[in-house]
Design a protein around this motif. Sequence first.
Motif, mmCIF file in Angstrom:
data_model
loop_
_atom_site.group_PDB
_atom_site.id
_atom_site.type_symbol
_atom_site.label_atom_id
_atom_site.label_comp_id
_atom_site.label_asym_id
_atom_site.label_seq_id
_atom_site.Cartn_x
_atom_site.Cartn_y
_atom_site.Cartn_z
ATOM 1 N N LYS A 305 8.004 17.649 -41.882
ATOM 2 C CA LYS A 305 8.419 18.960 -42.400
ATOM 3 C C LYS A 305 7.688 20.077 -41.671
ATOM 4 O O LYS A 305 8.291 21.074 -41.246
ATOM 5 C CB LYS A 305 8.143 19.033 -43.899
ATOM 6 N N ASP A 306 6.380 19.917 -41.508
ATOM 7 C CA ASP A 306 5.576 20.955 -40.860
ATOM 8 C C ASP A 306 5.978 21.147 -39.405
ATOM 9 O O ASP A 306 6.011 22.280 -38.901
ATOM 10 C CB ASP A 306 4.085 20.600 -40.954
ATOM 11 N N TRP A 307 6.279 20.042 -38.723
ATOM 12 C CA TRP A 307 6.693 20.132 -37.318
ATOM 13 C C TRP A 307 8.003 20.913 -37.188
ATOM 14 O O TRP A 307 8.134 21.792 -36.328
ATOM 15 C CB TRP A 307 6.849 18.743 -36.710
ATOM 16 N N ILE A 308 8.963 20.602 -38.063
ATOM 17 C CA ILE A 308 10.243 21.312 -38.071
ATOM 18 C C ILE A 308 10.032 22.795 -38.327
ATOM 19 O O ILE A 308 10.639 23.662 -37.687
ATOM 20 C CB ILE A 308 11.185 20.709 -39.135
ATOM 21 N N ASN A 309 9.161 23.112 -39.250
ATOM 22 C CA ASN A 309 8.890 24.524 -39.576
ATOM 23 C C ASN A 309 8.276 25.271 -38.399
ATOM 24 O O ASN A 309 8.618 26.431 -38.132
ATOM 25 C CB ASN A 309 7.957 24.615 -40.783
ATOM 26 N N ARG A 310 7.354 24.611 -37.686
ATOM 27 C CA ARG A 310 6.668 25.280 -36.562
ATOM 28 C C ARG A 310 7.559 25.435 -35.341
ATOM 29 O O ARG A 310 7.292 26.292 -34.486
ATOM 30 C CB ARG A 310 5.423 24.478 -36.162
ATOM 31 N N THR A 311 8.569 24.629 -35.228
ATOM 32 C CA THR A 311 9.393 24.631 -34.013
ATOM 33 C C THR A 311 10.786 25.191 -34.270
ATOM 34 O O THR A 311 11.064 26.345 -33.954
ATOM 35 C CB THR A 311 9.484 23.202 -33.446
ATOM 36 N N ILE A 312 11.663 24.392 -34.858
ATOM 37 C CA ILE A 312 13.068 24.783 -34.973
ATOM 38 C C ILE A 312 13.269 25.928 -35.967
ATOM 39 O O ILE A 312 13.965 26.913 -35.664
ATOM 40 C CB ILE A 312 13.937 23.563 -35.340
ATOM 41 N N ILE A 313 12.660 25.830 -37.145
ATOM 42 C CA ILE A 313 12.818 26.920 -38.117
ATOM 43 C C ILE A 313 12.213 28.211 -37.568
ATOM 44 O O ILE A 313 12.809 29.286 -37.670
ATOM 45 C CB ILE A 313 12.164 26.554 -39.467
ATOM 46 N N ALA A 314 11.033 28.095 -36.958
ATOM 47 C CA ALA A 314 10.402 29.278 -36.361
ATOM 48 C C ALA A 314 11.267 29.839 -35.239
ATOM 49 O O ALA A 314 11.387 31.062 -35.078
ATOM 50 C CB ALA A 314 9.017 28.918 -35.825
ATOM 51 N N GLY A 315 11.902 28.958 -34.457
ATOM 52 C CA GLY A 315 12.778 29.399 -33.379
ATOM 53 C C GLY A 315 13.993 30.147 -33.896
ATOM 54 O O GLY A 315 14.423 31.154 -33.315
#
Length: 699
Positions: A305-315
């Motif tokens: 979840k955290d990885w998705i938030n830092r990368t794709i969601i942030a993008g």
Amino acid sequence: MPHSINLQKWSVAIIMLLTISCKKQPKSILFYTEETTKNSCFYGLNKLKNQLKKTKINLIETQQKNDAQLVINLNENIVKNDGYIINKTGTQTILTANNNRGIIYGLQDISEQITPNNNWKNITTKQTKSHYNFRAIKFNLPWFSYRKGKNLSLHYETCRDLKFWESFLDMMVENKFNVLSLWSLHPYIYMVQPKNFLNASPFTNKEFKEWQAFWKALFKMAKQRGIETYIVNWNIFVSEEFAQAYGAAEYSKDSGFWGEGETNESIEKYTKEIVTQTINEYPNLTGIGITLGERMGGMTSQMRKDWINRTIIAGIKEANREAKLFYRAPLSAGLSSEGTVSKSTEILTREALENIGLKNDVHLGFKFNWSHGHSSPKLSIVHGGILTDTYWKPKPKNYKGIYTVRNEDFFALRWAQPDFIRAFIGNNSQEYIDGTIIGSETYIPAKDYITKNEHRTWNYAFERQWLFYKTWGNLLYNKTTPDTYFENALKKKFSITETNKLLKAWKQASMNANRFASFHQGTWDATIYTEGFTTVGGKFIDINKFINHPVLDSSYVNIKDFVAGNYTKAHITPLKLAETTERESNEAINTAKFLKEKHPENKRLQIELNDIEAWGYFGLYFASKIRGGVALENYRTNNDKEQQKKAIQFLEFGLKQWWHYTNTLNRFNVDTMPHQFNPKFSFSELLNDVQNDILIAKE
């Protein structure tokens, strides 16, 4: 006096010539719409114009609203649900919708209403709205594909051809699908050249410009048709060039999707950048889809979840415009890549969605009955197992569920079962469900590699399954669409009157796929391939596995439990299933043969009737195998030799049905075709396996 007679004659002659001339001139339908609405009307009006032209009727724009026979209004105050209203006032037909999709569907409705004799007076008042807001097709791309194999790679050229996409998108509009989801392990490398990772791109400037032009044209065509587009990937992947240049995620070289994912600062920065860049550079792209999936092994649910938030969601958040998000529910609740579920993971995912901070509502995706959605119309499992009600209680405020109805079960045979779709909709229309995606992981409907060349009168694979798309799309849009709608489509396509019989036979034949996949539980892709009667590794499902295997749908009981008496009166027993399957299969075969004999000159009809007949023989084989399995298990349990004899007789009868099944299939299709789990799949070669069941029973 003579002069006046001559003048009179000339007047009569001129009037006659004018009358004849007027008769030769095409009639005209005048339409009116506001300047601001014209872009929304463009596609739909062109389709209507082209139809009217076939009978020399012109559709002409007028600037005077009172002169128009057709008035088109875009009204944002009416309900936004892809619906439309057709009203009649005096000589005017007034079409009103909230958005361009509603306008397109309304114009399409008008076109269908006037089709029988092109009489504008046929148009009747109507008001409609979409049942599901999200009506999507899952389309796996052949480049950087999730799986590998000739069955996927052979579509490469077809899928780069914009003529194919124009045809496919037209089909989607015709059947009221409004979302095209394009799936690839790492689609972004074909879409952008990352500014801070120049060595990540595999393309020259010329090659990249060609790719860029392709995507822009595709997304533009989709938008003109009112179709939303999503790019969906799995994580964590980079390009092969990135792996080489930056020494990270080297598993991307062979696209291996199974195993542990690699996380570091450069991968995260790269992922975030390409997502933002893609959204900025393709304004007609609707959204991004993510999968907390296979290359995230070794990571806890929190870490994923955290990885998705830092990368794709942030993008997504850093882009210069809003983009929608399709968030596929976690495929694993543990550290592995295998499918598992847990309440704690559901709680974590719900919290992530509720705090995601995006303007648009999120679509949360689940696989309906895992990889085999064409099984039971009621939900038994998702990817990994059985869900709790955590996602839905209390009612979510910023997300809704989407069921992916996968098809890994029939590719060679045509399927159309509107009653199954109606049952699916009836069971899965809770207020928290917003729609459905249909499609396959292991089959791309682009190049037709199944039909023999001499019999193919169509251009693309999806055209083989035209009634599959027509039934799914139109019912997802309007669940009350009657059978007469599909019968009219059959009449239009085949120019026959026995459409009621034909549709009934198609339903009966298609149910064999659904009954088998409900009775014999499948999970991930390879666990069952219905029309091939195979399982993992392309292995034939022999009588022993068939007897002992669990059911998917709890309405049924498997053979082992049935013989042991472990069932209730409410269960559909194996013998009852065999009885129904045999009866309806025989009826379907007889109808197909009757129509074949009555319309021998109709070649396209012959081919599609052939599939109904083949499904019928599949059903007779399935029923025989059930009876043989019950008799064999009775023999093994009670040592009753008579039951062994019956088992052999049933299985020998089944062998004959498989022979008919194979011969019918091979009449118009190639004998050997690439399949995901058997690169040289052949129905004929399975005859030895079918025969082996008899030897097992004799032992």
